[in-house]
Design a protein around this motif. Structure first.
Motif, PDB file in Angstrom:
ATOM      1  N   THR A  70      29.971  39.558  37.126  1.00  0.00           N
ATOM      2  CA  THR A  70      28.866  39.332  36.194  1.00  0.00           C
ATOM      3  C   THR A  70      27.611  40.059  36.670  1.00  0.00           C
ATOM      4  O   THR A  70      26.824  40.531  35.851  1.00  0.00           O
ATOM      5  CB  THR A  70      28.578  37.830  36.004  1.00  0.00           C
TER       6      THR A  70
ATOM      7  N   SER B 298      31.276  40.834  31.288  1.00  0.00           N
ATOM      8  CA  SER B 298      31.222  39.495  30.700  1.00  0.00           C
ATOM      9  C   SER B 298      32.532  38.761  30.980  1.00  0.00           C
ATOM     10  O   SER B 298      33.524  39.367  31.397  1.00  0.00           O
ATOM     11  CB  SER B 298      31.009  39.584  29.190  1.00  0.00           C
ATOM     12  N   THR B 299      32.537  37.469  30.712  1.00  0.00           N
ATOM     13  CA  THR B 299      33.749  36.684  30.875  1.00  0.00           C
ATOM     14  C   THR B 299      34.830  37.191  29.922  1.00  0.00           C
ATOM     15  O   THR B 299      36.010  37.208  30.262  1.00  0.00           O
ATOM     16  CB  THR B 299      33.461  35.188  30.625  1.00  0.00           C
ATOM     17  N   ALA B 300      34.416  37.625  28.735  1.00  0.00           N
ATOM     18  CA  ALA B 300      35.373  38.188  27.772  1.00  0.00           C
ATOM     19  C   ALA B 300      36.030  39.452  28.336  1.00  0.00           C
ATOM     20  O   ALA B 300      37.234  39.665  28.152  1.00  0.00           O
ATOM     21  CB  ALA B 300      34.680  38.493  26.453  1.00  0.00           C
ATOM     22  N   ASP B 301      35.248  40.287  29.023  1.00  0.00           N
ATOM     23  CA  ASP B 301      35.817  41.484  29.651  1.00  0.00           C
ATOM     24  C   ASP B 301      36.843  41.105  30.715  1.00  0.00           C
ATOM     25  O   ASP B 301      37.886  41.740  30.850  1.00  0.00           O
ATOM     26  CB  ASP B 301      34.722  42.333  30.309  1.00  0.00           C
TER      27      ASP B 301
ATOM     28  N   ASP C 231      38.624  38.408  30.818  1.00  0.00           N
ATOM     29  CA  ASP C 231      39.778  37.715  30.243  1.00  0.00           C
ATOM     30  C   ASP C 231      40.713  38.633  29.472  1.00  0.00           C
ATOM     31  O   ASP C 231      41.729  38.184  28.960  1.00  0.00           O
ATOM     32  CB  ASP C 231      39.311  36.583  29.313  1.00  0.00           C
ATOM     33  N   LYS C 232      40.395  39.921  29.377  1.00  0.00           N
ATOM     34  CA  LYS C 232      41.264  40.853  28.661  1.00  0.00           C
ATOM     35  C   LYS C 232      42.618  40.926  29.365  1.00  0.00           C
ATOM     36  O   LYS C 232      42.686  40.919  30.599  1.00  0.00           O
ATOM     37  CB  LYS C 232      40.647  42.252  28.633  1.00  0.00           C
TER      38      LYS C 232
END
Length: 166
Positions: free
Chosen positions: A119, A124-127, A129-130
């Motif tokens: 971070t 991001s957390t979305a990045d 979680d890919k």
């Protein structure tokens, strides 16, 4: 005459060594004694440094030593010949649970550090979680030059890579 180097520890060998440590029911645990016991189980002979270099073995060893120290302090250590089978099994399971809790805490700390660093780097957390990209190792795209096929490799700028002789 020098000793031949033992082969690298595999995951299976590490798991076997950790099981031996978790099941340790003697009053004293040292690297030297552990190495002797491992030799009798048919594993190659490793040095203290080689065993200590693997985090799972190191954690299991120090965790078991700590449990033995606490039992010695409380006066509840019994010689291994006098320990009933049920008590021995419970002790092995307690050692395993204790070690796994420590391993889990270590991994959680590592995850938190990676999350913080990611971070901080703008991810991001979305990045994070890919899903991992699929890799098809059986095929190679036609546009990628292959050294095995005898084609010359070129850099992105069109120049040939420098080959150095060793």
């Amino acid at each position: 005459m020098t000793k031949l180097r033992a082969k690298n520890l595999s995951d299976e060998m590490i798991a076997e060594i950790v099981e031996v440590i978790d099941g340790w029911n003697s009053e004293k645990l040292t690297w030297g004694i552990l190495i002797e016991v491992l030799r009798t189980t048919g594993l190659p002979e490793y040095t203290r440094q080689a065993l200590d270099r693997h985090p799972r073995i190191k954690l299991a060893y120090h965790s078991r030593k700590e449990m033995l120290r606490e039992k010695r302090f409380n006066g509840s250590v019994q010689p291994s010949a006098k320990v009933p089978l049920d008590d021995s099994r419970v002790e092995i399971l307690e050692a395993t649970v204790n070690r796994l809790k420590k391993e889990n805490n270590h991994l959680l700390e590592l995850f938190m550090r990676w999350l913080y660093n990611a971070t901080s780097a703008g991810l991001s957390t979305a990045d994070l979680d890919k899903p991992m990209p699929h890799v098809d190792r059986d095929t190679t795209p036609d546009d990628v030059p292959s050294a095995r096929a005898g084609k010359s490799q070129t850099k992105a700028d069109g120049k040939q890579p420098v080959r150095r002789r060793h």
